[in-house]
Design a protein around this motif. Structure first.
Motif, PDB file in Angstrom:
ATOM      1  N   SER A   1     -43.359  38.808 -54.860  1.00  0.00           N
ATOM      2  CA  SER A   1     -43.513  40.157 -55.411  1.00  0.00           C
ATOM      3  C   SER A   1     -44.950  40.406 -55.865  1.00  0.00           C
ATOM      4  O   SER A   1     -45.503  41.478 -55.617  1.00  0.00           O
ATOM      5  CB  SER A   1     -42.545  40.378 -56.579  1.00  0.00           C
ATOM      6  OG  SER A   1     -41.209  40.309 -56.124  1.00  0.00           O
ATOM      7  N   ARG A   2     -45.547  39.420 -56.534  1.00  0.00           N
ATOM      8  CA  ARG A   2     -46.939  39.560 -56.977  1.00  0.00           C
ATOM      9  C   ARG A   2     -47.876  39.776 -55.793  1.00  0.00           C
ATOM     10  O   ARG A   2     -48.783  40.598 -55.848  1.00  0.00           O
ATOM     11  CB  ARG A   2     -47.379  38.325 -57.762  1.00  0.00           C
ATOM     12  CG  ARG A   2     -46.946  38.338 -59.194  1.00  0.00           C
ATOM     13  CD  ARG A   2     -47.641  37.227 -59.977  1.00  0.00           C
ATOM     14  NE  ARG A   2     -46.965  37.058 -61.229  1.00  0.00           N
ATOM     15  CZ  ARG A   2     -46.584  35.910 -61.759  1.00  0.00           C
ATOM     16  NH1 ARG A   2     -46.832  34.780 -61.124  1.00  0.00           N
ATOM     17  NH2 ARG A   2     -45.963  35.860 -62.918  1.00  0.00           N
TER      18      ARG A   2
ATOM     19  N   GLY B   1     -40.514  49.630 -57.640  1.00  0.00           N
ATOM     20  CA  GLY B   1     -39.105  49.611 -57.250  1.00  0.00           C
ATOM     21  C   GLY B   1     -38.908  49.118 -55.828  1.00  0.00           C
ATOM     22  O   GLY B   1     -38.098  48.215 -55.589  1.00  0.00           O
ATOM     23  N   PRO B   2     -39.645  49.684 -54.860  1.00  0.00           N
ATOM     24  CA  PRO B   2     -39.507  49.196 -53.487  1.00  0.00           C
ATOM     25  C   PRO B   2     -39.875  47.718 -53.322  1.00  0.00           C
ATOM     26  O   PRO B   2     -39.238  47.001 -52.549  1.00  0.00           O
ATOM     27  CB  PRO B   2     -40.463  50.086 -52.694  1.00  0.00           C
ATOM     28  CG  PRO B   2     -40.527  51.353 -53.471  1.00  0.00           C
ATOM     29  CD  PRO B   2     -40.432  50.923 -54.911  1.00  0.00           C
ATOM     30  N   VAL B   3     -40.882  47.226 -54.064  1.00  0.00           N
ATOM     31  CA  VAL B   3     -41.251  45.809 -53.959  1.00  0.00           C
ATOM     32  C   VAL B   3     -40.116  44.937 -54.487  1.00  0.00           C
ATOM     33  O   VAL B   3     -39.778  43.902 -53.896  1.00  0.00           O
ATOM     34  CB  VAL B   3     -42.575  45.516 -54.703  1.00  0.00           C
ATOM     35  CG1 VAL B   3     -42.808  44.021 -54.842  1.00  0.00           C
ATOM     36  CG2 VAL B   3     -43.742  46.166 -53.973  1.00  0.00           C
ATOM     37  N   ARG B   4     -39.496  45.364 -55.581  1.00  0.00           N
ATOM     38  CA  ARG B   4     -38.355  44.621 -56.133  1.00  0.00           C
ATOM     39  C   ARG B   4     -37.224  44.579 -55.109  1.00  0.00           C
ATOM     40  O   ARG B   4     -36.625  43.521 -54.870  1.00  0.00           O
ATOM     41  CB  ARG B   4     -37.898  45.286 -57.431  1.00  0.00           C
ATOM     42  CG  ARG B   4     -37.036  44.412 -58.298  1.00  0.00           C
ATOM     43  CD  ARG B   4     -36.688  45.060 -59.655  1.00  0.00           C
ATOM     44  NE  ARG B   4     -37.848  45.600 -60.333  1.00  0.00           N
ATOM     45  CZ  ARG B   4     -38.040  46.897 -60.600  1.00  0.00           C
ATOM     46  NH1 ARG B   4     -37.139  47.789 -60.236  1.00  0.00           N
ATOM     47  NH2 ARG B   4     -39.110  47.312 -61.223  1.00  0.00           N
ATOM     48  N   ALA B   5     -36.935  45.730 -54.474  1.00  0.00           N
ATOM     49  CA  ALA B   5     -35.872  45.788 -53.466  1.00  0.00           C
ATOM     50  C   ALA B   5     -36.207  44.918 -52.259  1.00  0.00           C
ATOM     51  O   ALA B   5     -35.329  44.250 -51.692  1.00  0.00           O
ATOM     52  CB  ALA B   5     -35.649  47.235 -53.035  1.00  0.00           C
TER      53      ALA B   5
ATOM     54  N   LEU C   1     -40.354  31.608 -56.329  1.00  0.00           N
ATOM     55  CA  LEU C   1     -40.839  32.091 -55.028  1.00  0.00           C
ATOM     56  C   LEU C   1     -40.750  33.616 -54.948  1.00  0.00           C
ATOM     57  O   LEU C   1     -41.663  34.275 -54.460  1.00  0.00           O
ATOM     58  CB  LEU C   1     -40.030  31.469 -53.887  1.00  0.00           C
ATOM     59  CG  LEU C   1     -40.356  30.030 -53.511  1.00  0.00           C
ATOM     60  CD1 LEU C   1     -39.389  29.542 -52.443  1.00  0.00           C
ATOM     61  CD2 LEU C   1     -41.783  29.926 -53.011  1.00  0.00           C
ATOM     62  N   LYS C   2     -39.634  34.171 -55.434  1.00  0.00           N
ATOM     63  CA  LYS C   2     -39.454  35.622 -55.418  1.00  0.00           C
ATOM     64  C   LYS C   2     -40.531  36.304 -56.273  1.00  0.00           C
ATOM     65  O   LYS C   2     -41.100  37.309 -55.870  1.00  0.00           O
ATOM     66  CB  LYS C   2     -38.059  35.967 -55.948  1.00  0.00           C
ATOM     67  CG  LYS C   2     -37.686  37.418 -55.759  1.00  0.00           C
ATOM     68  CD  LYS C   2     -36.384  37.781 -56.457  1.00  0.00           C
ATOM     69  CE  LYS C   2     -35.190  37.106 -55.851  1.00  0.00           C
ATOM     70  NZ  LYS C   2     -33.913  37.568 -56.452  1.00  0.00           N
ATOM     71  N   ARG C   3     -40.828  35.710 -57.429  1.00  0.00           N
ATOM     72  CA  ARG C   3     -41.847  36.285 -58.316  1.00  0.00           C
ATOM     73  C   ARG C   3     -43.225  36.247 -57.652  1.00  0.00           C
ATOM     74  O   ARG C   3     -43.976  37.217 -57.687  1.00  0.00           O
ATOM     75  CB  ARG C   3     -41.868  35.519 -59.638  1.00  0.00           C
ATOM     76  CG  ARG C   3     -42.701  36.198 -60.704  1.00  0.00           C
ATOM     77  CD  ARG C   3     -42.592  35.475 -62.032  1.00  0.00           C
ATOM     78  NE  ARG C   3     -41.210  35.430 -62.479  1.00  0.00           N
ATOM     79  CZ  ARG C   3     -40.678  34.427 -63.171  1.00  0.00           C
ATOM     80  NH1 ARG C   3     -41.406  33.390 -63.498  1.00  0.00           N
ATOM     81  NH2 ARG C   3     -39.427  34.471 -63.558  1.00  0.00           N
ATOM     82  N   GLU C   4     -43.559  35.120 -57.033  1.00  0.00           N
ATOM     83  CA  GLU C   4     -44.861  34.994 -56.350  1.00  0.00           C
ATOM     84  C   GLU C   4     -44.951  35.959 -55.167  1.00  0.00           C
ATOM     85  O   GLU C   4     -45.987  36.574 -54.934  1.00  0.00           O
ATOM     86  CB  GLU C   4     -45.097  33.555 -55.885  1.00  0.00           C
ATOM     87  CG  GLU C   4     -45.425  32.592 -57.003  1.00  0.00           C
ATOM     88  CD  GLU C   4     -46.642  33.035 -57.795  1.00  0.00           C
ATOM     89  OE1 GLU C   4     -47.670  33.390 -57.199  1.00  0.00           O
ATOM     90  OE2 GLU C   4     -46.554  33.054 -59.040  1.00  0.00           O
TER      91      GLU C   4
END
Length: 197
Positions: free
Chosen positions: A64-65, A40-44, A59-62
């Motif tokens: 987050s990974r 949750g915090p990583v998504r935020a 870019l957001k997905r990379e």
């Protein structure tokens, strides 16, 4: 009121602290490193970093990974929390992070200098006591999985937890090589805010 012990200290003074506190700059995002607790915090964090940029899904997905991988690695090594800077000066993001790790009594924490790119200093943190500080500068390998090719400055502070054999390790890092000295000053200010509760 607690009884005094033989050397004049109160009994309370011989107990280990229950927690610690740190003051971090505005714009530093905290990710608690508990199993499954960082998603949750990583998504935020990703939403904050890419706010207003609709065309950056990949870019957001990379991003987050990469943060999840960092959180998992930190947790596996005893990390309890990870802070990531979301601050920018104009268009330049202030790339910085802090990983807080608790090394148990049986762990081995020796900050040793290896080569000219490392410096070891004994420091006294005003609210936490004596610490060993190590500053390292390294250039990532060409195949670095994060894709970073910039020199990285890492500053570690190893602080003995009072009345225990455990060590609290603060690991700061930045890839802003031209501004490394200024970033290290900021890291030092954060480390000096460390206090026991």
């Amino acid at each position: 009121m607690p009884d005094a012990v033989a050397d004049g200290r109160r009994e309370d003074d011989a107990l280990p602290p229950g927690d610690y506190g740190l003051l971090v700059p505005d714009g530093w995002f905290r990710i608690p490193l508990e199993p499954g607790g960082w998603k949750g915090p990583v998504r935020a964090l990703a939403e904050r970093v890419f706010e207003g940029q609709d065309d950056t899904v990949l870019l957001k997905r990379e991003f987050s990974r990469a943060v999840v991988a960092r959180a998992e690695e930190g947790y596996e090594n005893g990390g309890v929390e990870l802070y990531i800077s979301t601050t920018s000066v104009g268009p330049v993001p202030l790339s910085a992070s802090l990983l807080v790790t608790v090394v148990p009594a049986e762990g081995d924490v020796r900050l040793e200098a290896k080569g000219r790119s490392q410096q070891i200093t004994e420091v006294d943190l005003p609210f936490a006591g004596p610490a060993t500080m190590r500053r390292t500068r390294s250039v990532p390998d060409a195949g670095d999985p994060t894709g970073n090719h910039l020199p990285v400055t890492v500053v570690d502070y190893a602080v003995r937890v009072p009345n225990t054999r455990a060590v609290l390790l603060l690991t700061f890092s930045t890839s802003l090589d031209p501004f490394a000295d200024a970033m290290v000053e900021m890291f030092d200010a954060v480390a000096r805010s460390l206090h026991w509760r």
